[in-house]
Write a protein that holds these residues in place. Structure first.
Motif, PDB file in Angstrom:
ATOM      1  N   GLY A  22      20.724   1.221 -21.084  1.00 53.91           N
ATOM      2  CA  GLY A  22      19.870   0.983 -22.246  1.00 53.91           C
ATOM      3  C   GLY A  22      20.611   0.370 -23.413  1.00 53.91           C
TER       4      GLY A  22
ATOM      5  N   THR B 180      15.358   2.962 -14.684  1.00 58.23           N
ATOM      6  CA  THR B 180      14.271   3.886 -15.014  1.00 58.23           C
ATOM      7  C   THR B 180      13.421   4.169 -13.787  1.00 58.23           C
ATOM      8  OG1 THR B 180      14.203   3.006 -17.255  1.00 58.23           O
ATOM      9  CG2 THR B 180      12.293   4.259 -16.533  1.00 58.23           C
TER      10      THR B 180
ATOM     11  N   PHE C  51      12.285   9.303 -20.575  1.00 60.13           N
ATOM     12  CA  PHE C  51      11.719   8.600 -21.730  1.00 60.13           C
ATOM     13  C   PHE C  51      12.602   8.765 -22.963  1.00 60.13           C
ATOM     14  CE2 PHE C  51       9.276   9.524 -25.619  1.00 60.13           C
ATOM     15  CZ  PHE C  51       8.899   8.241 -25.954  1.00 60.13           C
TER      16      PHE C  51
ATOM     17  N   LEU D  76      15.944   6.857 -22.510  1.00 65.46           N
ATOM     18  CA  LEU D  76      15.719   5.417 -22.594  1.00 65.46           C
ATOM     19  C   LEU D  76      15.437   4.985 -24.027  1.00 65.46           C
ATOM     20  CD1 LEU D  76      15.403   2.698 -21.164  1.00 65.46           C
ATOM     21  CD2 LEU D  76      13.022   3.314 -20.702  1.00 65.46           C
ATOM     22  N   SER D  77      14.648   5.762 -24.755  1.00 69.01           N
ATOM     23  CA  SER D  77      14.320   5.424 -26.147  1.00 69.01           C
ATOM     24  C   SER D  77      15.565   5.435 -27.025  1.00 69.01           C
ATOM     25  CB  SER D  77      13.289   6.407 -26.705  1.00 69.01           C
ATOM     26  OG  SER D  77      12.082   6.306 -26.021  1.00 69.01           O
TER      27      SER D  77
ATOM     28  N   SER E  43      17.922   2.567 -26.080  1.00 62.93           N
ATOM     29  CA  SER E  43      17.422   1.258 -26.490  1.00 62.93           C
ATOM     30  C   SER E  43      17.552   1.045 -27.997  1.00 62.93           C
ATOM     31  CB  SER E  43      15.959   1.100 -26.073  1.00 62.93           C
ATOM     32  OG  SER E  43      15.847   1.127 -24.669  1.00 62.93           O
TER      33      SER E  43
ATOM     34  N   LYS F   2      10.990  -0.121 -29.525  1.00 67.28           N
ATOM     35  CA  LYS F   2      11.717   0.421 -28.371  1.00 67.28           C
ATOM     36  C   LYS F   2      11.051   1.678 -27.805  1.00 67.28           C
ATOM     37  CE  LYS F   2      15.277  -2.469 -28.467  1.00 67.28           C
ATOM     38  NZ  LYS F   2      15.654  -3.362 -27.387  1.00 67.28           N
TER      39      LYS F   2
ATOM     40  N   SER G  10       9.487   1.985 -24.101  1.00 68.25           N
ATOM     41  CA  SER G  10       9.969   3.044 -23.214  1.00 68.25           C
ATOM     42  C   SER G  10       8.814   3.880 -22.687  1.00 68.25           C
ATOM     43  CB  SER G  10      10.961   3.949 -23.950  1.00 68.25           C
ATOM     44  OG  SER G  10      12.086   3.224 -24.366  1.00 68.25           O
TER      45      SER G  10
END
Length: 166
Positions: free
Chosen positions: A30, A44, A58, A61-62, A65, A145, A149
C-alpha cells in the motif's frame, strides 16, 4: 474455458508471496503502490480469498494508502525545494506558478487521484511540489484512499468468492 482462466487467476492470487507476508505485505504494498505502479488489489484479493478478516484488511489498506499518499507529497515537496535551490534564481516566483489551479481544484484532483491508475500517483507529488495546504491534502487524500479501500475490500469479498472458491 472459464475453468482454465479461474485456475490461472487462483494460482496467481494465492501465490505464497502475497499470502505469506499477510498484513505486513499489504501495508508495504500500500505504501509503495503510491509511488510505483504496483496495485494493491492483488494483495488485497489474496488476503480476502485466504480468509483474512475484512475489517483488518480494510484498515491496513487504508492506513498504508494514506501513508503512501503522504510519501508522494513529501517526495514532491522535497524535490521542489531542491529544484528551486538548484535551478531557479527567484524561488518565490516558481512557488507561485501553478498554485492558482491547484488552489482552486487541487482537493478534487487529490481526492480522485486514488482512483486513477499510474497518473494518480503523480498528483500527490504535484501537490507537494506546489506546497499545497497540508490540512486540505490530508482530508482529500484520506477520503479518497479510504473510499477506494472500502470499495476494493467490499467488492472483493462480495464477488470473488463466488467465482474463485478456495
Amino acid at each position: 474455458m472459464f475453468d482454465i482462466i479461474a485456475e490461472a487467476v487462483m494460482g496467481f492470487v494465492t501465490n505464497p508471496i502475497f499470502v505469506e507476508y499477510g498484513l505486513i505485505g499489504l501495508f508495504l504494498n500500500g505504501v509503495v503502490s503510491s509511488i510505483t505502479p504496483f496495485p494493491t488489489e492483488v494483495t488485497t484479493t489474496a488476503l480476502i480469498l485466504s480468509g483474512g478478516d475484512q475489517f483488518i484488511i480494510f484498515s491496513t489498506l487504508s492506513i498504508a494508502s494514506i501513508t503512501g499518499g503522504y510519501l508522494g507529497y513529501y517526495i514532491g515537496y522535497g524535490g521542489n525545494s531542491l529544484l528551486r535551490r538548484l535551478y531557479y534564481k527567484n524561488p518565490e516566483n516558481t512557488r507561485k506558478k501553478g498554485r492558482g489551479l491547484f488552489k482552486r481544484h487541487g482537493w478534487v484532483a487529490i481526492l480522485l487521484s486514488s482512483w486513477i491508475p499510474v497518473i494518480g500517483d503523480i498528483i500527490p507529488m504535484a501537490a507537494g511540489a506546489k506546497c499545497y495546504d497540508l490540512r486540505k491534502f490530508t482530508v482529500a487524500i484520506s477520503v479518497g484512499k479510504v473510499s477506494k479501500s472500502a470499495v476494493i475490500v467490499y467488492l472483493s469479498s462480495l464477488i470473488l468468492p463466488h467465482f474463485f472458491p478456495i
